[in-house]
Design a protein around this motif. Structure first.
Motif, PDB file in Angstrom:
ATOM      1  N   GLN A 211       7.661  13.366  18.136  1.00 11.67           N
ATOM      2  CA  GLN A 211       6.939  14.633  17.958  1.00 11.67           C
ATOM      3  C   GLN A 211       5.517  14.305  17.514  1.00 11.67           C
ATOM      4  OE1 GLN A 211       8.484  17.631  18.382  1.00 11.67           O
ATOM      5  NE2 GLN A 211      10.387  16.536  18.838  1.00 11.67           N
ATOM      6  N   LYS A 212       4.569  15.066  18.035  1.00 15.70           N
ATOM      7  CA  LYS A 212       3.160  14.852  17.705  1.00 15.70           C
ATOM      8  C   LYS A 212       2.917  14.768  16.192  1.00 15.70           C
ATOM      9  CE  LYS A 212      -1.167  16.486  19.523  1.00 15.70           C
ATOM     10  NZ  LYS A 212      -1.860  17.257  20.512  1.00 15.70           N
ATOM     11  N   GLU A 213       2.167  13.784  15.763  1.00 11.34           N
ATOM     12  CA  GLU A 213       1.731  13.571  14.363  1.00 11.34           C
ATOM     13  C   GLU A 213       2.887  13.377  13.390  1.00 11.34           C
ATOM     14  OE1 GLU A 213      -1.107  16.606  13.365  1.00 11.34           O
ATOM     15  OE2 GLU A 213      -2.178  16.235  15.245  1.00 11.34           O
ATOM     16  N   ASP A 214       4.048  13.030  13.912  1.00 13.75           N
ATOM     17  CA  ASP A 214       5.222  12.953  13.053  1.00 13.75           C
ATOM     18  C   ASP A 214       5.829  11.542  13.048  1.00 13.75           C
ATOM     19  OD1 ASP A 214       7.402  13.942  11.527  1.00 13.75           O
ATOM     20  OD2 ASP A 214       8.609  13.972  13.363  1.00 13.75           O
ATOM     21  N   TYR A 215       5.066  10.553  13.489  1.00 16.29           N
ATOM     22  CA  TYR A 215       5.627   9.200  13.581  1.00 16.29           C
ATOM     23  C   TYR A 215       4.543   8.169  13.259  1.00 16.29           C
ATOM     24  CZ  TYR A 215       3.213   9.285  18.062  1.00 16.29           C
ATOM     25  OH  TYR A 215       2.249   9.398  19.019  1.00 16.29           O
ATOM     26  N   VAL A 216       5.006   6.940  13.060  1.00 16.97           N
ATOM     27  CA  VAL A 216       4.087   5.841  12.726  1.00 16.97           C
ATOM     28  C   VAL A 216       4.044   4.878  13.907  1.00 16.97           C
ATOM     29  CG1 VAL A 216       3.568   4.049  11.026  1.00 16.97           C
ATOM     30  CG2 VAL A 216       4.962   6.031  10.366  1.00 16.97           C
ATOM     31  N   LEU A 217       2.835   4.518  14.329  1.00 12.81           N
ATOM     32  CA  LEU A 217       2.674   3.535  15.413  1.00 12.81           C
ATOM     33  C   LEU A 217       2.356   2.183  14.778  1.00 12.81           C
ATOM     34  CD1 LEU A 217       2.283   2.817  18.457  1.00 12.81           C
ATOM     35  CD2 LEU A 217      -0.116   3.466  18.164  1.00 12.81           C
ATOM     36  N   ASN A 240      11.846  -0.899   8.829  1.00 14.52           N
ATOM     37  CA  ASN A 240      13.167  -0.311   9.012  1.00 14.52           C
ATOM     38  C   ASN A 240      13.420   0.781   7.958  1.00 14.52           C
ATOM     39  OD1 ASN A 240      15.394  -0.286  10.641  1.00 14.52           O
ATOM     40  ND2 ASN A 240      16.518  -1.834   9.462  1.00 14.52           N
ATOM     41  N   ASN A 241      13.045   0.499   6.707  1.00 15.44           N
ATOM     42  CA  ASN A 241      13.192   1.508   5.644  1.00 15.44           C
ATOM     43  C   ASN A 241      12.278   2.701   5.893  1.00 15.44           C
ATOM     44  OD1 ASN A 241      15.081   0.011   4.329  1.00 15.44           O
ATOM     45  ND2 ASN A 241      13.613  -1.009   2.964  1.00 15.44           N
ATOM     46  N   LEU A 242      11.021   2.380   6.299  1.00 15.56           N
ATOM     47  CA  LEU A 242      10.055   3.452   6.554  1.00 15.56           C
ATOM     48  C   LEU A 242      10.583   4.417   7.623  1.00 15.56           C
ATOM     49  CD1 LEU A 242       7.201   4.690   6.257  1.00 15.56           C
ATOM     50  CD2 LEU A 242       6.364   2.973   7.883  1.00 15.56           C
ATOM     51  N   SER A 243      11.306   3.870   8.599  1.00 15.73           N
ATOM     52  CA  SER A 243      11.765   4.709   9.715  1.00 15.73           C
ATOM     53  C   SER A 243      12.805   5.750   9.259  1.00 15.73           C
ATOM     54  CB  SER A 243      12.323   3.854  10.852  1.00 15.73           C
ATOM     55  OG  SER A 243      13.518   3.235  10.460  1.00 15.73           O
ATOM     56  N   GLN A 244      13.285   5.624   8.005  1.00 15.11           N
ATOM     57  CA  GLN A 244      14.169   6.689   7.500  1.00 15.11           C
ATOM     58  C   GLN A 244      13.360   7.908   7.072  1.00 15.11           C
ATOM     59  OE1 GLN A 244      16.295   4.351   4.567  1.00 15.11           O
ATOM     60  NE2 GLN A 244      18.044   4.196   5.939  1.00 15.11           N
ATOM     61  N   GLU A 245      12.053   7.664   6.769  1.00 12.68           N
ATOM     62  CA  GLU A 245      11.188   8.799   6.374  1.00 12.68           C
ATOM     63  C   GLU A 245      10.447   9.379   7.562  1.00 12.68           C
ATOM     64  OE1 GLU A 245       8.822   8.439   2.680  1.00 12.68           O
ATOM     65  OE2 GLU A 245       9.684   6.417   2.670  1.00 12.68           O
ATOM     66  N   ALA A 246       9.991   8.488   8.469  1.00 12.27           N
ATOM     67  CA  ALA A 246       9.270   8.950   9.658  1.00 12.27           C
ATOM     68  C   ALA A 246       9.599   7.976  10.787  1.00 12.27           C
ATOM     69  CB  ALA A 246       7.761   8.939   9.387  1.00 12.27           C
ATOM     70  N   GLY A 292       1.005   9.964  13.376  1.00 16.00           N
ATOM     71  CA  GLY A 292       0.624  10.443  12.041  1.00 16.00           C
ATOM     72  C   GLY A 292      -0.318   9.435  11.401  1.00 16.00           C
ATOM     73  N   PHE A 293       0.023   8.170  11.547  1.00 15.08           N
ATOM     74  CA  PHE A 293      -0.887   7.085  11.168  1.00 15.08           C
ATOM     75  C   PHE A 293      -0.469   5.807  11.859  1.00 15.08           C
ATOM     76  CE2 PHE A 293       2.419   6.568   7.951  1.00 15.08           C
ATOM     77  CZ  PHE A 293       2.478   5.186   7.713  1.00 15.08           C
ATOM     78  N   VAL A 294      -1.341   4.789  11.745  1.00 11.88           N
ATOM     79  CA  VAL A 294      -1.120   3.526  12.441  1.00 11.88           C
ATOM     80  C   VAL A 294      -1.072   2.391  11.423  1.00 11.88           C
ATOM     81  CG1 VAL A 294      -2.152   1.901  14.091  1.00 11.88           C
ATOM     82  CG2 VAL A 294      -2.247   4.350  14.549  1.00 11.88           C
ATOM     83  N   LEU A 295      -0.138   1.481  11.653  1.00 13.52           N
ATOM     84  CA  LEU A 295      -0.091   0.255  10.852  1.00 13.52           C
ATOM     85  C   LEU A 295      -0.286  -0.906  11.821  1.00 13.52           C
ATOM     86  CD1 LEU A 295       0.579  -1.306   8.227  1.00 13.52           C
ATOM     87  CD2 LEU A 295       2.968  -1.193   8.891  1.00 13.52           C
ATOM     88  N   THR A 296      -1.271  -1.766  11.548  1.00 15.30           N
ATOM     89  CA  THR A 296      -1.627  -2.768  12.544  1.00 15.30           C
ATOM     90  C   THR A 296      -2.196  -4.028  11.899  1.00 15.30           C
ATOM     91  OG1 THR A 296      -2.832  -3.047  14.642  1.00 15.30           O
ATOM     92  CG2 THR A 296      -4.024  -1.969  12.867  1.00 15.30           C
ATOM     93  N   ASP A 297      -2.303  -5.099  12.696  1.00 11.44           N
ATOM     94  CA  ASP A 297      -3.148  -6.225  12.295  1.00 11.44           C
ATOM     95  C   ASP A 297      -4.117  -6.566  13.432  1.00 11.44           C
ATOM     96  OD1 ASP A 297      -1.493  -7.530  14.109  1.00 11.44           O
ATOM     97  OD2 ASP A 297      -0.524  -8.805  12.612  1.00 11.44           O
ATOM     98  N   SER A 298      -4.216  -5.677  14.410  1.00 11.24           N
ATOM     99  CA  SER A 298      -5.107  -5.898  15.556  1.00 11.24           C
ATOM    100  C   SER A 298      -6.555  -5.589  15.174  1.00 11.24           C
ATOM    101  CB  SER A 298      -4.661  -4.976  16.694  1.00 11.24           C
ATOM    102  OG  SER A 298      -5.761  -4.506  17.421  1.00 11.24           O
TER     103      SER A 298
END
Ligand code: UD1
Length: 380
Positions: A211-217, A240-246, A292-298
């Motif tokens: 769903q739009k703005e409801d997940y982490v990339l 894996n833990n984070l994916s229980q929240e989003a 919703g937000f991005v977590l990266t090392d790129s």
């Protein structure tokens, strides 16, 4: 032909080689390629070193950008740094000796950038570096070595932001070689955003059940994060833990995938933790702009999220793109404070940013003007 070419160029046809090798190079080369082929007196050729070779990491981008097949393919493939760099140099030297271009343009900071700039310069062929002047000041990163060597020997240095100009001048590089042109990756981003319509966007979100703005990339591939079992396992557990929240979607780079297999990491992944193979550019941009937000090392994703005004957490101790932190939406995090930073974003307390100067979709044009000698001053 004016400026640079009154010194370097003898004949009327300017032969320019654009060198690419790895995934982030393709979106930096494409805008310049399409500007240069409009020019009558310029013959533009594409050289692909073959550093990246999987369909999703390479050919898919040529198809998406409507780029022609490379004129020269060096077939370098994987290996240790020395093996990969050496293979590219040996093959590129043969092509250069035969074709004798007037200018070799290299992009970014990958091993292909270093290999081809050194090879060209030793044959007295001028080199232009696009995305010049970025520094992490971390010499444990292979990319930092590639950046410093390439900048030290380039004749034309095209920078994305003022901090890059300052870095170059501190290293003793002459001001008149440096051209502040803006961020070429943003040219490609703007082009692809214009091609994304609502039905395509819906289709991609549906494909991944998001769903739009409801997940982490998430994207992670730096050796410092994924080349040790402890670090990679810790990060995957956190996600894996984070994916229980989003919901978490993680298009996985081959290096990361290979290491999970090599280390025998066996996680029981939550239902909302989706791992996919590397995505096509357009698909990835949909998932990025709607996250919703991005977590990266790129590197490039720090810039794209700043342009998109999207919160970005970068899992690294430093960045060669500090403007994404000082002006943009990017924040550096480590495994010690990541939970707290994620919590702030999830509760709506996200960092605000602005788009840096000259990140406007016209960087390819500005570079082409300098290369062809049509630049009349101004920013460049
Ligand atoms: C390279 C760049 C990095 C850039 C990244 C983007 C260098 C030093 N690093 O890192 O700066 O952010 O590209 O993707 O140039 N592999 C495949 N298929 C491919 C490509 C790679 O399976 O198409 C696997 C191989 O096992 C290879 C490994 O990934 O050994 C690493 O590839 P390599 O090109 O050496 O470095 P990247 O990690 O991709």
């Amino acid at each position: 032909m004016a400026g640079f070419w009154t010194v370097h160029k003898m004949s009327n046809l300017l032969k320019v080689f654009l060198v690419v090798g790895a995934r982030p190079n393709f979106m930096k080369m494409s805008p310049l390629y399409f500007e240069l082929i409009k020019e009558k007196g310029v013959k533009t050729s594409i050289v692909h070193t073959g550093q990246h070779y999987d369909y999703e990491m390479s050919q898919a981008f040529f198809e998406e950008f409507d780029l022609p097949k490379p004129n020269y393919f060096l077939g370098a493939g994987s290996g240790t740094h020395a093996e990969q760099t050496g293979k590219i140099m040996i093959q590129f030297e043969k092509v250069l000796s035969k074709e004798k271009p007037d200018l070799v343009v290299v992009f970014g900071d990958v091993n292909s950038t270093l290999a081809c700039s050194v090879t060209a310069r030793k044959l007295f062929i001028p080199v232009a570096h696009v995305e010049s002047g970025l520094r992490s000041f971390d010499m444990t990163m292979p990319e930092e070595i590639n950046r410093k060597v390439t900048d030290a020997i380039s004749d034309l240095l095209f920078t994305p932001s003022k901090d890059a100009d300052e870095n170059l001048m501190k290293e003793g590089i002459s001001r008149n070689k440096i051209h502040l042109v803006g961020n070429i990756m943003i040219d490609s981003l703007i082009t692809i955003l214009e091609k994304i319509d609502k039905s395509y966007e819906d289709r991609i979100l549906q494909k991944f059940d998001l769903q739009k703005e409801d997940y982490v990339l998430v994207t992670l591939h730096r050796p410092s994060n994924v080349d040790s079992k402890d670090s990679l396992e810790r990060i995957l557990n956190f996600l894996n833990n984070l994916s229980q929240e989003a919901p978490v979607i993680f298009p996985m780079h081959p290096r990361t995938k290979r290491n999970i297999d090599k280390f025998g990491i066996k996680l029981v992944f939550n239902k909302k933790f989706y791992i996919s193979k590397p995505l096509k550019y357009r698909e990835f941009i949909v998932l990025e702009k709607d996250a919703g937000f991005v977590l990266t090392d790129s590197g490039g994703i720090q810039e794209e999220t700043t342009y998109l005004n999207l919160p970005c957490l970068t899992l690294r101790p430093n960045t060669e793109r500090p403007i994404t932190v000082t002006e943009g939406t990017n924040e550096l995090v480590d495994m010690g404070n990541i939970e707290e930073k994620v919590g702030l974003i999830l509760s709506g307390k996200q960092k605000q940013g602005k788009v840096p100067e000259l990140w406007d979709g016209k960087t390819g044009q500005r570079i082409a003007r300098v290369i062809t000698g049509h630049n009349n001053g101004g920013y460049c």
